[in-house]
Enzyme design. Sequence first.
Site, PDB file in Angstrom:
ATOM      1  N   GLY A   1       0.828  -1.202   0.000  1.00 52.10           N
ATOM      2  CA  GLY A   1       0.000   0.000   0.000  1.00 52.10           C
ATOM      3  C   GLY A   1       0.856   1.244   0.000  1.00 52.10           C
ATOM      4  O   GLY A   1       2.072   1.181  -0.216  1.00 52.10           O
TER       5      GLY A   1
ATOM      6  N   ASP B   1     -10.643   4.364   9.725  1.00 53.30           N
ATOM      7  CA  ASP B   1     -10.380   3.962   8.335  1.00 53.30           C
ATOM      8  C   ASP B   1     -11.095   2.646   8.021  1.00 53.30           C
ATOM      9  O   ASP B   1     -10.491   1.686   7.538  1.00 53.30           O
ATOM     10  CB  ASP B   1      -8.867   3.826   8.118  1.00 53.30           C
ATOM     11  CG  ASP B   1      -8.488   3.757   6.641  1.00 53.30           C
ATOM     12  OD1 ASP B   1      -9.366   4.009   5.791  1.00 53.30           O
ATOM     13  OD2 ASP B   1      -7.322   3.444   6.339  1.00 53.30           O
TER      14      ASP B   1
END
Length: 534
Positions: free
Chosen positions: A277, A387
């Site tokens: 990521g 998140d």
Amino acid sequence: MGGVKSKPKELGQRSRSLDDGTGGHHHHTPNPTSFTPNRSPPVEGSRRGTQPNIINAEQALFGGVNSTTNSITSPNRIGILGGVTTFVALYDYESRTASDLSFRKGERLQIVNNTEGDWWLARSLTTGESGYIPSNYVAPSDSIQAEEWYFGKITRRDSERLLLNLENRRGTFLVRESETTKGAYCLSVLDYDNVKGLNVKHYKIRKLDSGGFYITSRTQFSTLQQLVNHYRQHADGLCHSLTDVCPVLKPPTQGLARDAWEIPRDSLRLDVKLGQGCFGEVWMGTWNGTTRVAIKTLKPGTMSPEAFLQEAQVMKKLRHEKLVQLYAVVSEEPIYIVTEYMGQGSLLDFLKGDMGKMLRLPQLVDMASQIASGMAYVERMNYVHRDLRAANILVGDNLVCKVADFGLARLIEDNEYTARQGAKFPIKWTAPEAALYGRFTIKSDVWSFGILLTELTTKGRVPYPGMVNREVLDQVERGYRMPCPAECPDSLHELMLTCWRKEPEERPTFEYLQGFLEDYFTSTEPQYQPGENL
């Protein structure tokens, strides 16, 4: 279903009069398929209720069931102060460090010291050897906790997840604590008929003032063991005689081992890269040459090691079966975060893959209810995720879902991220008050959960298709909300809309969302029929 016969009419009537004391309480999962959550396929070891040598590495070593919430398999803790010093092993355990003690299921152990929390010093009465053992792998000898069929504080819904596995035959059963009546128990039994298919019946076991037990007052027993043995021999009014104890996988240990929190980098081996990521990589790895784990490596500069270590102390105290358990950290840069390993990867990748095509609404709603269950715990603990999205949910075998990466977003120091704009910030999942003013609360997590529901019902489609981040923010501020996805029931879209209410305090709690989703096919959509995609 292997010789299942229709039950006689009078048996069905008698069964209704016995069940839960109120009549015929059962739960039916529409269109049962091979997706039966909360069970994982065999890998190693043993599981309660079956022959040895079947276990899933992910669940055995890293399953996330905990002592602070309703646990699927942990026995109730009983200290040694009351003279109970001999315990029996519920599962096999292979030592991971030199100070651990290996033992086999059924082995008797003397507890030397149980004051150190999750790991107790014990001596085997079989081998004479001493060492530390995971305290949730043993129960006092001759106690109800030592019975294979006793599942303790498992919820009704979790009992159904375990029993509704296509490998189980009619009459598979477990005994659990009653959720509604203190001091009472519940017998949960797998049944089958041609109309409902697989379904679970729940019978309340009532307690006599004299200490005995009964399901129906005409047949009473002095112990639970006698009650179970009786119904193994005769159905005697139940939907079926009791056949097999419900299989259950070994629970995870609490932590990797005693005193294994800040660990040296060289104790970890990075085996297989699973993903990458903006801020680092995720690997399948091995700790101490013995234990499979997941390892998140963070790029230097992503966050302050000091701030991370402080937050990690809070994160490791969050223990729930639907949260990915934080096991250990390497606190010098590059920071390593060591967690339980989940074999099917992220929910987003899972939905977009071959398995996603086969999922229908019952499985998707069950996955959503598991996520809501984990977040309801986060809510109770006054914590905030910040998140929540499908990319940060991990999937185990048999559709077990767990919430990952809780709390990490707050620590990220990247300027593009902290400014809440640009490609690195998940605008499409973020509540307007959080995106615009940085007001992250559990209610902004509820907004994100509503977006996650669209990811589930569209099999991983990016939210707000065709819109860029800036456009999304402007449109949402003006009152735009995503329309109902194709084939998604209006009732589920209405739930999403409640998550997206402008005023945060008007959004539902995760406790409400969990209950709504768990009861969805009995209370909201009892007439559901599978479609082409959902």
